[in-house]
Structure formats: C-alpha cells, structure tokens
Design a protein around this motif. Structure first.
Motif, PDB file in Angstrom:
ATOM      1  N   ALA A  31       0.825  -1.205   0.000  1.00  0.00           N
ATOM      2  CA  ALA A  31       0.000   0.000   0.000  1.00  0.00           C
ATOM      3  C   ALA A  31       0.857   1.253   0.000  1.00  0.00           C
ATOM      4  CB  ALA A  31      -0.909   0.001   1.217  1.00  0.00           C
ATOM      5  N   VAL A  32       0.414   2.267  -0.742  1.00  0.00           N
ATOM      6  CA  VAL A  32       1.115   3.533  -0.789  1.00  0.00           C
ATOM      7  C   VAL A  32       0.449   4.464   0.217  1.00  0.00           C
ATOM      8  CG1 VAL A  32       1.965   5.351  -2.279  1.00  0.00           C
ATOM      9  CG2 VAL A  32       1.522   3.109  -3.206  1.00  0.00           C
ATOM     10  N   VAL A  33       0.685   4.232   1.474  1.00  0.00           N
ATOM     11  CA  VAL A  33       0.099   5.037   2.541  1.00  0.00           C
ATOM     12  C   VAL A  33       1.156   5.258   3.604  1.00  0.00           C
ATOM     13  CG1 VAL A  33      -2.258   4.266   2.186  1.00  0.00           C
ATOM     14  CG2 VAL A  33      -0.769   2.946   3.655  1.00  0.00           C
ATOM     15  N   PRO A  34       0.956   6.229   4.498  1.00  0.00           N
ATOM     16  CA  PRO A  34       1.967   6.513   5.519  1.00  0.00           C
ATOM     17  C   PRO A  34       2.329   5.282   6.329  1.00  0.00           C
ATOM     18  CG  PRO A  34       0.332   8.234   5.454  1.00  0.00           C
ATOM     19  CD  PRO A  34      -0.148   7.158   4.540  1.00  0.00           C
ATOM     20  N   ASN A 358     -12.495  -5.513  -8.933  1.00  0.00           N
ATOM     21  CA  ASN A 358     -11.117  -5.150  -8.665  1.00  0.00           C
ATOM     22  C   ASN A 358     -11.070  -4.112  -7.553  1.00  0.00           C
ATOM     23  OD1 ASN A 358      -8.334  -4.934  -8.987  1.00  0.00           O
ATOM     24  ND2 ASN A 358      -8.571  -3.229 -10.396  1.00  0.00           N
ATOM     25  N   ARG A 359     -10.216  -4.313  -6.554  1.00  0.00           N
ATOM     26  CA  ARG A 359     -10.201  -3.440  -5.394  1.00  0.00           C
ATOM     27  C   ARG A 359      -9.010  -2.492  -5.378  1.00  0.00           C
ATOM     28  NH1 ARG A 359     -14.392  -2.441  -4.874  1.00  0.00           N
ATOM     29  NH2 ARG A 359     -14.234  -1.748  -2.731  1.00  0.00           N
ATOM     30  N   TRP A 360      -8.438  -2.183  -6.509  1.00  0.00           N
ATOM     31  CA  TRP A 360      -7.380  -1.182  -6.552  1.00  0.00           C
ATOM     32  C   TRP A 360      -7.978   0.199  -6.344  1.00  0.00           C
ATOM     33  CZ3 TRP A 360      -4.773  -3.270 -11.620  1.00  0.00           C
ATOM     34  CH2 TRP A 360      -4.044  -4.416 -11.302  1.00  0.00           C
ATOM     35  N   VAL A 414      -2.116  -1.007  -6.731  1.00  0.00           N
ATOM     36  CA  VAL A 414      -1.598  -1.214  -5.389  1.00  0.00           C
ATOM     37  C   VAL A 414      -2.738  -1.705  -4.518  1.00  0.00           C
ATOM     38  CG1 VAL A 414       0.185   0.557  -5.588  1.00  0.00           C
ATOM     39  CG2 VAL A 414      -2.062   1.154  -4.672  1.00  0.00           C
ATOM     40  N   ILE A 415      -2.417  -2.247  -3.358  1.00  0.00           N
ATOM     41  CA  ILE A 415      -3.421  -2.683  -2.407  1.00  0.00           C
ATOM     42  C   ILE A 415      -3.319  -1.795  -1.181  1.00  0.00           C
ATOM     43  CG2 ILE A 415      -4.258  -4.576  -0.976  1.00  0.00           C
ATOM     44  CD1 ILE A 415      -4.610  -5.002  -3.950  1.00  0.00           C
ATOM     45  N   THR A 416      -4.422  -1.161  -0.795  1.00  0.00           N
ATOM     46  CA  THR A 416      -4.422  -0.272   0.365  1.00  0.00           C
ATOM     47  C   THR A 416      -5.181  -0.917   1.508  1.00  0.00           C
ATOM     48  OG1 THR A 416      -6.418   0.819  -0.416  1.00  0.00           O
ATOM     49  CG2 THR A 416      -4.316   1.793  -1.061  1.00  0.00           C
TER      50      THR A 416
END
Length: 434
Positions: A31-34, A358-360, A414-416
C-alpha cells in the motif's frame, strides 16, 4: 459544439484513450500510505506489458462513431428543411450545459417565508397583505431559476441529434469500456435504455457486446425521438433492415416487476425530471430492473454530479429490498469527469459483493508530475481518500512509472489497507501527504 459545418467531423470522431489488458486481482505491491512503503520490486504484475498500458489504465482512445450511424445522421440533417440549424444547435447546446435543477417546493416555500419576514420590516408593505404578497412573488421570480421541461418534437429531436449524438455515444462508450476492461467475462444478453433519445446507447452497447446482446429495449416518452432513433438504425429511412437487430421501442417502462435486464442505462435523463421525488422513484425502479449493472450518466456539471451522488446514496443506503432480487448494490465505478472533449459524470452500480470487483484504488484528480516524484489522489476501496507521493527510490521504478503515465479515473495497481488500519503519519514525513 455541433454545427452544420462541423457536424461531419463531430459525428465521425470522439476523442478518447483506450488502455488494454485485464485488471488482475494481484496483491504484488504494498500500500502507498503513511508507514507502509515496502514494495515488491521483483513482482511480475506488468509481465511484458509496457508501463503506459498497465492493467489499471481505463481510458478510451480516439474512437469513431459507427460509420452507419454517422451516415444516417448526416442524411437526415441534409434532408431536413429546418432553417438556421447551426444557430439552433448552438442555442440548444448552451442551454443544456447551463441548465440547473428545478427548485423543490420546500425550498421555494422557505425562500418565500424569508422574503416575507424581510419585507415585513418595511412599514409600507406591512400594512397591506396583498401588496406584501405581490412583493414576495416578484422577488421570487427574479431570484428563482425557471426550470422548464423540454418537449422534443420532430425538429427539436433533429437539433438534439446534431448537438449531442457524438458526445452521448462517447460518454456511454467510456462507461461500457470500464465494465469490459474489469469484467471481461461479462457477456450481457439484455439491455434497457431509459430516456433513449437518439439511441446512442444502443449503438455503443452493440459496439461493446454485439456478439452477446439479443434484446435492446429503448424507452422514451417522446414519440418523435423514438421515430428518429428507429430511422437512424435503418440508415435514415423508415423502411429497410435495422443495423442493430433485436431493438424494441416503448414510451413506458415494463410494468411487470419480474422483468430484469443485464444492463440498465439512464444517460442524461435524470436532469429531465421535474422533482427529486420523481428522480427517487425512477432510480428505485431502474435498480429493481437491474440484474447486473446500472449505468447512470449526466453532464459534467455541478448539477449533474449532484444528481448522481443522490442516486448513488439512494441505492447504497436504501432500505427497500426487492423480494425478487435481494442482492445488495455497490459502486463499481465512481464518478468521473473527462476534460477537454466531452465532460460528463458517471456512476456504475452493480449487484453482488464488492469483493468480486477489482479493489485497486482509483485516481480522483489529475496526476501531478514533478521532478522525481508524482502526486496521486486516491479513492481507496473502503471509501477513504488518500494523497500519496510516489517516488522511484521509495516505491520502485515500476510503480513510479505506472503512476506517472496514469490519468484521472484510472486504477493504480496497489493494495491499500482499510481506514482503521492506517497508521499515523509523522509530522515531518516528506514522502507522504494525508
């Protein structure tokens, strides 16, 4: 803007971009998160596909209105004796794009009460009730938008065709392309188009699923529009074989609650209804008649966006359950406004479980490309918004290049995590903005 001189070009070309490839359910990227920055750079989520065509790209290319449709429309316009067609097309286009929603009776009453209280402060008006009423009505006329229902006769239907045929075809094609790209195995057999107008939905659906669709039901309250749509299918004449088989025309919706269609479409029709109550009733009816996908499209204006948000909330939060189809609904494709060419808003609602899609996360704003980093505003699967700054050093070359070539409305591969799993980001974190 469609004109007589430019109609040939407008009816032969609508500019969109197409991505290719399916959207696999891959969990190859973190995931592209903090606080979560590990990326599997050895993953094979691209395969041999170039970055500019990664699986999340959903844009359409420059597509063409079917030659048979363009030729039929041009024939009907050349055959028409209408004077000043160019000016009429310009006037109708301006009117449709500047149109706002009708004021609801409750809001009108609230404004009247406010004005009455204001005028009561005037001693000259406060003594005479009739004079007060006239002042309130006069003020309401000056400040209230005067919504009027459009009555499409033969001539206005032709003007609408010249103004909106290509744009409507492109907008609906974009919605159908989303379904095709993400659910390639979906092969609908039946389709219903409410507010079918010139029949552009039928042509777009035939271009997308012509090999499987067997029945198209076009519903429009205007008899003139239905006649025009049928003529377009027959090359501009009232006789001959239709270009698309299995098309039926009706002025009313099917009465039986048991009748459902694989795909139900309402394009630029919600804005033609006079009240919120009418729109609510229609959306509920269309949803009951949907077995797989409900596609709603409106102009890319504030009014069009508000209409689709109300329709989305009505389906997702509605307590009414059809005994014939108790499956819940979820948002398959959020609203998107395509700039430069045809501005529109759309929402695709689907029956079933969101996990099937799709869960992107979806990119919700134009991607900001900066030296060695990219800003992406994402709508994550659980509904929360995320602002991610992606760099090649932090997230790997593949993801960085995929983000750099993506556009508003695409999916980022990506997967968040869910919102409850998001860690707090440090105040001095320079790689992420939340």
């Amino acid at each position: 803007m469609a004109t007589v001189r430019g109609l040939r070009h407008l009816l032969s070309c609508s500019r969109w971009r197409r991505g290719s490839g399916e959207a696999p359910q891959s969990r190859t990227l973190a995931a592209v998160v903090p606080g979560i920055s590990q990326v599997d750079n050895n993953s094979d989520f691209l395969g041999k596909t170039p970055h500019r065509r990664h699986p999340g790209i959903l844009q359409l290319p420059c597509i063409k209105v079917p030659p048979a449709l363009a030729a039929a429309a041009q024939f009907l316009l050349l055959e028409s004796p209408m004077p000043n067609v160019e000016k009429q097309v310009q006037a109708l286009t301006n009117y449709l794009w500047s149109r706002r929603l009708p004021v609801e009776p409750q809001e009108l009453q609230r404004r009247a009460v406010h004005l009455e209280k204001k005028f009561l402060e005037n001693p000259d008006l406060g003594q005479v009730e009739e004079k007060l009423r006239e002042a309130v009505l006069r003020a309401l006329r000056k400040t209230t938008y005067h919504w009027q229902e459009l009555s499409y006769n033969e001539s206005l239907s032709l003007v609408y065709m010249a103004a909106r045929l290509d744009g409507g075809f492109a907008a609906v094609s974009r919605a159908f392309h989303e379904i095709q790209a993400r659910v390639p195995e979906f092969q609908p057999q039946t389709l219903m188009d409410f507010g079918s107008g010139t029949g552009s939905v039928t042509w777009a659906a035939h271009s997308a699923w012509g090999q499987s669709l067997r029945e198209y039901l076009c519903v429009d309250s205007s008899a003139a529009m239905l006649v025009l749509a049928e003529k377009l299918l027959k090359g501009g004449s009232e006789s001959g074989e239709p270009y698309v088989p299995g098309v039926f025309f009706r002025q009313f919706l099917p009465v039986s609650p048991k009748v459902q269609f694989d795909v139900v479409v309402s394009a630029f029709s919600l804005s033609e209804l006079p009240s919120k109550a009418d729109r609510t009733e229609l959306v509920q009816t269309l949803w009951r008649k949907t077995s797989h996908f409900l596609v709603l499209v409106e102009n890319g204006t504030k009014a069009g966006h508000c209409l689709l948000m109300d329709a989305r909330d009505l389906v997702l939060k509605g307590k009414e359950k059809s005994p014939l189809d108790p499956r819940p609904g979820f948002v398959f494709a959020p609203n998107k406004k395509k700039q430069k060419e045809e501005k529109f808003s759309m929402v695709i609602l689907a029956r079933g479980s969101p996990e099937e899609a799709n869960r992107w996360p979806r990119i919700t704003q134009p991607v900001l490309k900066r030296p060695r980093h990219v800003h992406c505003h994402l709508c994550c699967p659980d509904g929360h918004m995320q602002h991610a700054v992606i760099t090649a050093r932090q997230h790997g070359r593949d993801l960085y290049r995929c983000a750099r070539v993506s556009s508003w409305g695409d999916l980022l591969p990506v997967i968040t995590p869910s919102e409850s799993e998001l860690p707090l980001s440090p105040a001095d974190d320079k790689d992420f903005l939340t």
